[in-house]
Every structure is written in C-alpha cells, then in structure tokens.
Design an enzyme around this catalytic site. Structure first.
Site, PDB file in Angstrom:
ATOM      1  N   GLU A 442       0.844  -1.197   0.000  1.00  0.00           N
ATOM      2  CA  GLU A 442       0.000   0.000   0.000  1.00  0.00           C
ATOM      3  C   GLU A 442       0.881   1.250   0.000  1.00  0.00           C
ATOM      4  O   GLU A 442       1.790   1.384   0.808  1.00  0.00           O
ATOM      5  CB  GLU A 442      -0.923   0.007   1.232  1.00  0.00           C
ATOM      6  N   ASP A 516       0.564  -2.486   6.230  1.00  0.00           N
ATOM      7  CA  ASP A 516       0.942  -2.015   7.564  1.00  0.00           C
ATOM      8  C   ASP A 516       0.189  -2.780   8.641  1.00  0.00           C
ATOM      9  O   ASP A 516      -0.935  -3.260   8.417  1.00  0.00           O
ATOM     10  CB  ASP A 516       0.640  -0.520   7.711  1.00  0.00           C
ATOM     11  N   ASP A 518      -1.684  -2.001  11.072  1.00  0.00           N
ATOM     12  CA  ASP A 518      -2.643  -1.143  11.766  1.00  0.00           C
ATOM     13  C   ASP A 518      -4.039  -1.426  11.207  1.00  0.00           C
ATOM     14  O   ASP A 518      -4.227  -2.313  10.378  1.00  0.00           O
ATOM     15  CB  ASP A 518      -2.272   0.343  11.619  1.00  0.00           C
ATOM     16  N   ASP A 520      -5.978   0.358   9.191  1.00  0.00           N
ATOM     17  CA  ASP A 520      -6.086   0.585   7.747  1.00  0.00           C
ATOM     18  C   ASP A 520      -5.442  -0.547   6.959  1.00  0.00           C
ATOM     19  O   ASP A 520      -5.961  -0.999   5.934  1.00  0.00           O
ATOM     20  CB  ASP A 520      -5.420   1.916   7.369  1.00  0.00           C
TER      21      ASP A 520
END
Length: 655
Positions: A442, A516, A518, A520
C-alpha cells in the site's frame, strides 16, 4: 438422513469375510506424507477425520445415528459411534480377528469388494490402519453380539490378544470406540488438535448426513463452571439447513430452498439451491461420498450444464428471451446462487493429486437428468420464483455486455509484453512463474522501500493507492473500470471473472499481500483477500496467496538488535535482558518507516522472513465471514465484532 433414504444402502451381512487384505502396513511410518498428505497440522487432523469417516460410513449404511468426538486432556482423541461394531470373528486369510486385521493391515477394510459398504468416504480402507501406524497408542473397544471386546496397539503393533467379556445384564449396546494419541515423533508441527478446524468439518458432516447426531467435546480445558466446551450438531433438514446457514445474512430471492432428492443407477443425488439478490457470484459446494470435491468433477459439470440448459429453455418459454437473442451464459444464471450438491457413488473414482475431483463419467449424466427433471417441475409450479431468477440472470447478462469493452481492454493488457504491464509495477527479471513472487503493497512510501530492498531477480513490487474496490458488493461493470483492479488483474495475469482459472497464465506463483500492521492495513488486506476469493477463488484454494508478516518492533541493546513480531516476543526479549538492562524500542508504525535493508532482512528474505499461506479449510465459513464483513448489512457485522472482541485481540484479528 431418514431411514427410508438409507434403506437402499443397507447390507445384510457384515463379518470377517467382507474384510479383504491387499498389503502390509510397514510403509506408513516411513513415508506418512504419502498416506495423510503431510506431517504438519493438516495431516494431524486428518487422523480424526479418518476415524470419524468410518462412523459416518456406518450412518450411510443405515446402522448409526450417534457419533461422539472428544479431545482429551492427555492429548488423545476419542471417537465413538452406535454402529454395528467392527467385526471380531477370525479372518480366514490372516488367521487374526477381523478387528486386528483392520487395524494392522493396510488396505484391509469393509470398503473393498462387496458386502461391507455400498458407498463410503475416507481413504477407502487405509484410514484406520494408517491412524494406528502413526499413533503412539490406540485403544479399541467394540460392543457387538452382546459382548465387549478390547485391544490395545502401539505404533501399529498389537499389544496382547483381543479380550472379550459378556455385557452385563440385558445390555445390547453396539458400536465402536477408538481412542488414539498421535505419535509426536511423526508430526513436525506438534500433536495439539485445533478445535475450530475440527468443529467446522464435523458441522459439515452433520449437514451432509441429516438426522445423524454428532457431539463434539473438548476436555483439555475446563470452563469456569467445571464443565467442558461441547457442541451438538444435528440437522434434520440436512443440506437444506446448510444452505440456510450460508445465506442467513443475504437477501434471498425465494425463501423456500429448492431441494432435489433422487437416485438413478445406484447413484444417490441430493441438492439444495437458493438464489440471493444481493450477491454477484455463485457459491457451489460439491461433495462425493461426504468428501468435499474442491476441484469439482463430473457431478459439478452435470449441475452447471443442466442449470444453463434448463433456464435458457424456460426463459424462452416464458417469453423472457427471443429465439434470435443470445443465450444466457452459465455464470449469468448462477449469479447469486448458493448450492450444495451431494452425491453418493458406489465406486467413486477421484482424480488429481489431492483426490478432490470426482471422475466417474456416468455421474455427469445422472446429475443432469435428475436435477433437470426436478428443476423443470418446480419452476412450472412456481412461475413467480422463475421470473425473479430469470430477471436477475438477464440483469447479469446485460451488465456483462456493458462491461465487454472493459473486459477486452483487460484481455489486451494481460499479454506478457512489458509494454502492456502497469507502469507502477516493478517487475522481476525472471520469467519463470514458479520461482517468481509479487508483493502487493500500500502506498508509494512502502513501495519505494520494497523496490529498493527486494531481490530483483525473482521479486516484483506492485504498489496500490489507497483502499481497492470492495468486490463483495460490486458488479462486473465497475470492477473492470477500476484502475487499481485493472492493475492487479493485468500484473498477475488473471483471466476474466467467471471463466475457468488458468494456472498457466499466472505470472507469479507467490502473490504476497504486504500491508501495515494497523487498522487501515488490516482493512486493505481484507479487501484484497475478498477480491482474490470472489474474483478467482482457485487462486486462494490452490495456495498462491500469502500474507507477509513484518515485525512490529526493533529492540536495540548496545550493538545488538532483535526484531519482534508480536507483543509476546517483545515481552520475552526484554525479560531475557535481565533487570536494569539498557535498551531502546522502535515501533514500526508502517512499512514506509523501515529502511530497505530492514524490510529485506525481516520480511522479504526467503532465508529469514515469516510468511502466512492463505488456506481455505472451510469454504462455508470463508464465504459467510466475507459476506458479514464486506456485505451491505451493518447489523451482522456489528454482531460479529461484538461477539469476537471479548476473546480476541482486535488489533491482530485477521479474517
């Protein structure tokens, strides 16, 4: 399954003469992977499936309606049923009891020849002997002919003779109980059974064998009230309830499930079908003798053929399609369809390395004939439902026509010349898909680190901007107009949605999702998994999809450093330093924060990286959860999160 459905499969005699002997047991411990697939978790759980399948075969033959599976505190598993009990009389060829013969001789069982079982699943007779060979010990108890029989085995070898004693009082208990503990020297991944994995398979078996009660209990950990976790699976509606369960969170076109239950030439065909309005793909689950046929086969071919022909004929009869118009394609008719197709075949022939594709040619025509007849009759009596199904199919056809130009653009871009590949793709130099891998990342920041840190010989990088389209609630027209989706399809060499998956066109045999750690990142990962699962599910089922596992922390102490991939590793690392130690902790908030060399060392280097391969052990649960998490309905999604948030770390929840 009701008694009248089972009656045609009942065999009157079941004794030692039905047990045929083909070869010895010696090879199993030397090469266990040849018999159970692997010595990892998949092979370990296969041991339980094999014993349970024997009990299910008793149910198929009409002699059993209660099966119990217990995970015991000492690491063993116990499976019991109320079937006829393994025969205990002397086998004419081995000179041993039939029970000992079945347990110690490979390919000895009632599934060979005639007289034992008319249909069966499992490994076709090798199952229980393989379980015995790969177990530290096995204890067998048989209740039969008013007596109780017991025998113990260790690593495939009998320990003592078969012991028998008369049942007390007027007891006429019957059945078989097998308790075994896997041999930890055989299984590389340990011998701890996974409750959730077993639960889904046992639930599936209960759906496929309506009326058979399956009890599953975990005695390894006591609950707060002193009891044990236990689930009971009993579905009188059989596969109709299976479809209801899968479609519970969807909008059905017709509440009543269409059900087919018939037989021809000793082949038993059972099917349950329901169309939903808010789904743009189909979900077909096929089974042959209770074995899930992931790779399809002649029964699935027969189903697809008859659906296409029947609904095109009915569309013309109802005036919905003119003779001069194109026929509706199979994928148009199957859009929104959930179907469970279960066939029982006397002599099944399975194809392929995994033995999950039915090969009996006669089954294709039988399925076509029986389902075609039942569907035509049902639709004639329910023209309103027919019109709704045809309306959805015609909408699908029109959407496909509207998207044709976009599809052709994708086809042209899928040619393997470099000029047609997406500009943001940093390709690898190798043109051998079997050694090539692509990382889907991403953002440009992470993409930059990955491009600099990779091995250009075999690693390609495709950065995506933002969150990709949610394919769960998108029709084909939008899919092929979306830039990020087009980039994915073109870079990977995927075909067109609905067409048969072509492995030879795939440009990389490892497709790695790297996001990542997290919220998102988890969302993007789920969107990508949804795309692969819904667009071309075989990409996932055949093991081409992976998830990268970058570290969360870097702990520095002096000139040394450690990478930690979760909170527990971080805690253990710090505790290992001892008291009053000086150290620094770096928390990686995103892949873009990592230097290219760090990303290579921790996440991309095949020698040091950790990576998860995405597998679908339970297609039912995968389909249901994707629908809950990515579908239109908010209430089921909220309920799912509330249910699981109490016992899961939501930061690490990975569906």
């Amino acid at each position: 399954m009701s008694e009248d459905k089972r009656s045609n499969k009942i065999s009157n005699d079941y004794g030692a003469e039905q047990i045929q002997v083909l070869e010895g047991l010696e090879p199993v411990r030397k090469r266990p992977g040849m018999y159970i697939g692997s010595t990892g978790p998949r092979g370990l759980h296969h041991l339980i499936y094999e014993v349970v399948d024997n009990s299910v075969d008793e149910a198929l033959a009409g002699h059993c309606d209660h099966i119990e599976i217990v995970l015991r505190a000492d690491g063993s598993a116990l499976i019991s049923d109320n079937g006829r009990g393994i025969p205990t009389d002397i086998h004419p060829r081995t000179g041993k009891s039939a029970l000992e013969t079945v347990l110690t001789v490979l390919h000895a069982g009632g599934k060979f020849g005639s007289g034992g079982y008319k249909v069966s699943g499992g490994l076709h007779g090798v199952g229980i002997s393989v379980v015995n060979a790969l177990s530290e010990w096995v204890k067998v108890t048989v209740y039969r002919d008013g007596s109780e029989f017991n025998q113990r085995f260790e690593k495939g070898i009998s320990k003592g003779e078969l012991e028998s004693k008369k049942q007390t009082g007027k007891s006429s208990k019957k059945g078989t109980t097998i308790c075994f503990k896997p041999d930890k020297t055989i299984f590389s991944g340990g011998i701890e059974f996974e409750y959730a994995l077993l639960s889904s398979r046992l639930r599936e078996l209960a759906y496929l064998n309506g009326g058979v009660k399956i009890v599953f209990r975990d005695e390894r950990n006591q609950l707060s009230d002193g009891s044990f976790k236990e689930e009971i699976y009993l579905y009188q509606g059989g596969i109709k309830e299976y479809v209801e369960y899968m479609n519970a969170e969807k909008e059905s076109i017709h509440p009543e499930i269409i059900y087919v239950d018939s037989q021809k030439e000793n082949v038993y065909v059972e099917a349950a079908l329901q169309w939903c309005s808010d789904v743009y793909s189909d979900n077909i689950l096929g089974f042959a003798n209770n074995i899930r046929t992931i790779d399809g086969g002649t029964h699935i071919e027969g189903l697809k053929t008859v659906l296409t022909r029947t609904f095109n004929n009915l569309a013309k009869k109802r005036g919905k399609r003119k003779d001069i118009e194109k026929n509706l394609a199979g994928e148009n008719i199957r859009e929104g369809l959930t179907v469970v197709l279960s066939v029982k075949v006397p002599d099944p022939e399975f194809e392929g390395q995994t033995k999950t594709k039915l090969g009996n040619t006669e089954v294709r025509g039988i399925v076509d004939s029986l389902i075609g007849e039942a569907l035509t009759k049902y639709m004639e009596f329910n023209p309103g439902i027919l019109d709704l199904i045809l309306e959805k199919a015609i909408q699908s056809f029109n959407a496909a026509e509207a998207a044709r130009r976009a599809r052709e653009l994708v086809r042209r871009k899928s040619v393997l010349e470099s000029s047609t590949l997406p500009g943001k793709l940093a390709d690898c130099s190798s043109r051998d898909p079997s050694e090539s891998e692509i990382y889907i990342v991403e953002g440009d920041s992470a993409g930059g680190s990955a491009k600099q840190g990779r091995d250009r010989n075999f690693q390609a990088i495709l950065p995506l901007r933002g969150k990709i389209l949610n394919i769960e609630k998108t029709d084909d027209t939008k899919i092929y107009k979306n830039t990020e989706i087009q980039s994915l399809i073109t870079a990977l060499g995927l075909g067109i949605k609905g067409e048969e998956f072509d492995e030879s066109s795939l440009r990389y045999h490892r497709v790695v999702i790297m996001t990542d750690a997290d919220v998102d990142g988890a969302h993007i990962r789920t969107l990508l998994l949804t795309f692969f699962y819904r667009y071309q599910r075989e990409l996932v089922e055949k093991g081409f999809i992976y998830i990268a596992c970058p570290p969360l922390y870097k702990v520095e102490r002096g000139k040394n450093h450690n990478y930690c991939y979760n909170e527990n590793q971080l805690k253990d690392t710090i505790q290992g330093f001892g008291e009053n130690a000086n150290y620094n902790i770096q928390r990686f908030k995103g892949l873009g924060e990592m230097m290219p060399k760090q990303l290579w060392d921790t996440t991309m280097n095949p020698q040091t990286r950790m990576m998860k391969r995405v597998e679908i052990e339970d297609a039912l649960e995968a389909d249901r959860i994707f629908n809950i998490l990515m579908g239109d309905k908010v209430a089921p999604r909220r309920e799912f999160i509330e249910t699981h948030s109490s016992n899961l770390d939501m930061a690490t929840l990975d569906i």
